[in-house]
Design a protein around this motif. Structure first.
Motif, PDB file in Angstrom:
ATOM      1  N   ARG A 101       2.206  10.970  -8.905  1.00  0.00           N
ATOM      2  CA  ARG A 101       1.351  11.258 -10.050  1.00  0.00           C
ATOM      3  C   ARG A 101       0.675  12.619  -9.876  1.00  0.00           C
ATOM      4  NH1 ARG A 101      -2.136   7.002  -9.606  1.00  0.00           N
ATOM      5  NH2 ARG A 101      -0.397   5.611 -10.087  1.00  0.00           N
ATOM      6  N   ILE A 102       0.201  12.896  -8.679  1.00  0.00           N
ATOM      7  CA  ILE A 102      -0.465  14.163  -8.399  1.00  0.00           C
ATOM      8  C   ILE A 102       0.491  15.335  -8.559  1.00  0.00           C
ATOM      9  CG2 ILE A 102      -1.530  15.557  -6.577  1.00  0.00           C
ATOM     10  CD1 ILE A 102      -2.737  12.935  -5.499  1.00  0.00           C
ATOM     11  N   LYS A 103       1.707  15.197  -8.003  1.00  0.00           N
ATOM     12  CA  LYS A 103       2.683  16.279  -8.059  1.00  0.00           C
ATOM     13  C   LYS A 103       3.202  16.517  -9.466  1.00  0.00           C
ATOM     14  CE  LYS A 103       4.245  15.829  -3.282  1.00  0.00           C
ATOM     15  NZ  LYS A 103       5.384  15.517  -2.369  1.00  0.00           N
ATOM     16  N   SER A 104       3.114  15.478 -10.318  1.00  0.00           N
ATOM     17  CA  SER A 104       3.598  15.609 -11.686  1.00  0.00           C
ATOM     18  C   SER A 104       2.518  16.102 -12.640  1.00  0.00           C
ATOM     19  CB  SER A 104       4.130  14.257 -12.203  1.00  0.00           C
ATOM     20  OG  SER A 104       5.218  13.819 -11.430  1.00  0.00           O
ATOM     21  N   ALA A 105       1.270  16.190 -12.150  1.00  0.00           N
ATOM     22  CA  ALA A 105       0.163  16.605 -13.013  1.00  0.00           C
ATOM     23  C   ALA A 105       0.295  18.067 -13.390  1.00  0.00           C
ATOM     24  CB  ALA A 105      -1.162  16.360 -12.295  1.00  0.00           C
ATOM     25  N   GLN A 128       0.817  -1.212   0.000  1.00  0.00           N
ATOM     26  CA  GLN A 128       0.000   0.000   0.000  1.00  0.00           C
ATOM     27  C   GLN A 128       0.848   1.259   0.000  1.00  0.00           C
ATOM     28  OE1 GLN A 128      -3.380   0.008  -0.410  1.00  0.00           O
ATOM     29  NE2 GLN A 128      -2.985   2.196  -0.755  1.00  0.00           N
ATOM     30  N   TRP A 129       1.966   1.238   0.745  1.00  0.00           N
ATOM     31  CA  TRP A 129       2.824   2.434   0.797  1.00  0.00           C
ATOM     32  C   TRP A 129       3.401   2.750  -0.584  1.00  0.00           C
ATOM     33  CZ3 TRP A 129       7.688   1.817  -0.992  1.00  0.00           C
ATOM     34  CH2 TRP A 129       8.276   0.548  -0.936  1.00  0.00           C
ATOM     35  N   PHE A 130       3.655   1.693  -1.365  1.00  0.00           N
ATOM     36  CA  PHE A 130       4.196   1.889  -2.708  1.00  0.00           C
ATOM     37  C   PHE A 130       3.132   2.504  -3.619  1.00  0.00           C
ATOM     38  CE2 PHE A 130       5.205   0.390  -7.019  1.00  0.00           C
ATOM     39  CZ  PHE A 130       6.522   0.797  -7.134  1.00  0.00           C
ATOM     40  N   LYS A 131       1.909   1.994  -3.523  1.00  0.00           N
ATOM     41  CA  LYS A 131       0.817   2.553  -4.317  1.00  0.00           C
ATOM     42  C   LYS A 131       0.561   4.002  -3.933  1.00  0.00           C
ATOM     43  CE  LYS A 131      -1.458  -1.952  -4.852  1.00  0.00           C
ATOM     44  NZ  LYS A 131      -2.664  -2.765  -4.547  1.00  0.00           N
ATOM     45  N   ASP A 132       0.634   4.282  -2.628  1.00  0.00           N
ATOM     46  CA  ASP A 132       0.429   5.662  -2.160  1.00  0.00           C
ATOM     47  C   ASP A 132       1.518   6.585  -2.701  1.00  0.00           C
ATOM     48  OD1 ASP A 132      -1.772   4.809  -0.772  1.00  0.00           O
ATOM     49  OD2 ASP A 132      -0.746   4.689   1.168  1.00  0.00           O
ATOM     50  N   PHE A 133       2.753   6.088  -2.731  1.00  0.00           N
ATOM     51  CA  PHE A 133       3.853   6.904  -3.245  1.00  0.00           C
ATOM     52  C   PHE A 133       3.628   7.243  -4.717  1.00  0.00           C
ATOM     53  CE2 PHE A 133       7.740   6.952  -5.800  1.00  0.00           C
ATOM     54  CZ  PHE A 133       8.370   8.080  -5.271  1.00  0.00           C
ATOM     55  N   LEU A 134       3.272   6.239  -5.505  1.00  0.00           N
ATOM     56  CA  LEU A 134       3.039   6.477  -6.934  1.00  0.00           C
ATOM     57  C   LEU A 134       1.883   7.457  -7.142  1.00  0.00           C
ATOM     58  CD1 LEU A 134       3.472   2.997  -8.669  1.00  0.00           C
ATOM     59  CD2 LEU A 134       5.092   4.884  -8.545  1.00  0.00           C
ATOM     60  N   GLU A 135       0.855   7.332  -6.317  1.00  0.00           N
ATOM     61  CA  GLU A 135      -0.288   8.243  -6.431  1.00  0.00           C
ATOM     62  C   GLU A 135       0.136   9.676  -6.124  1.00  0.00           C
ATOM     63  OE1 GLU A 135      -4.017   9.717  -7.122  1.00  0.00           O
ATOM     64  OE2 GLU A 135      -3.180   7.742  -7.598  1.00  0.00           O
ATOM     65  N   GLN A 136       0.916   9.856  -5.072  1.00  0.00           N
ATOM     66  CA  GLN A 136       1.402  11.188  -4.724  1.00  0.00           C
ATOM     67  C   GLN A 136       2.331  11.734  -5.805  1.00  0.00           C
ATOM     68  OE1 GLN A 136       0.583  13.269  -2.159  1.00  0.00           O
ATOM     69  NE2 GLN A 136      -1.020  11.741  -1.775  1.00  0.00           N
TER      70      GLN A 136
END
Length: 231
Positions: free
Chosen positions: A200-204, A190-198
């Motif tokens: 992704r958001i910062k790169s948007a 879950q921590w890995f998925k959360d990292f990728l999500e964050q």
């Protein structure tokens, strides 16, 4: 080269040669110290010749790529040869970033084709090279370190390294991370998925007054295979 400089180099070389002679007559522990001292001496003799360091790095780089085309014992021997070139390059030029990164990459790739017993030590040696690279240029091998930690199952260290890679612009794109075999053990965490999500958001793209603006990354990364920084 001045006469004094030439004399100093000759003295250093003679001392290194004597250390090798002593090492050949010494027991294992003492011999290892003498050999290492001799290698440092040899390196110091040619340390101010940048072309030597360049040649060693590119020689190692060529061997690294050749090893990828071979199998079995032949591949192992070529990887070991590449590592020796990167190691000696760093002796002659301690701040040679490419040698530090690619030396670690070579250890990682060697570990993949080595026995399970050998893997932990090879990953440890890769880690040492990557840490040296980060010491030369902060964050430059942070993703590589994340791969080492992922292989060990150390989630906390892996996450911290991924965050550093993101901060310093050395993080591959999401698709490459998800396809990286070194990350296979953590991609469902879950921590890995959360990292990728964050990430992704910062790169948007940011929006100002309803006008979309693409934010350029600090370092533009292309395909993973275009870089030897990633393991």
């Amino acid at each position: 080269m001045s006469l004094l400089s030439s004399f100093k180099k000759r003295s250093t070389l003679d001392a290194a040669i004597k250390q090798v002679a002593q090492a050949r007559k010494s027991e294992a522990g003492k011999a290892e110290q003498l050999y290492k001292g001799a290698y440092q001496g040899f390196a110091s003799v040619i340390a101010d010749h940048l072309i030597v360091s360049e040649a060693l790095y590119h020689w190692g780089f060529a061997l690294l790529h050749e090893a990828r085309t071979q199998q079995g014992q032949q591949a192992i021997e070529i990887y070991e040869d590449a590592i020796s070139k990167f190691s000696f390059c760093l002796l002659t030029a301690p701040h040679y970033l490419g040698a530090a990164i690619d030396g670690g990459v070579a250890f990682m790739e060697l570990a993949r084709i080595s026995s399970e017993v050998a893997k932990p030590e090879l990953y440890h040696l890769a880690e040492e090279f990557f840490e040296k690279a980060c010491g030369i240029q902060k964050g430059s091998a942070a993703y590589n370190l994340a791969c080492v930690y992922a292989l060990r199952g150390d989630g906390d260290a892996c996450l911290a390294a991924l965050q550093t890679a993101k901060e310093y612009g050395s993080l591959p794109d999401e698709q490459n991370i998800l396809q990286d075999e070194d990350m296979a053990g953590v991609i469902d965490a879950q921590w890995f998925k959360d990292f990728l999500e964050q990430a992704r958001i910062k790169s948007a793209p940011e929006k100002i007054k309803d006008v979309s603006i693409d934010v350029e990354p600090r370092f533009k990364l292309e395909k993973k295979e275009d870089f030897d920084y990633y393991s």
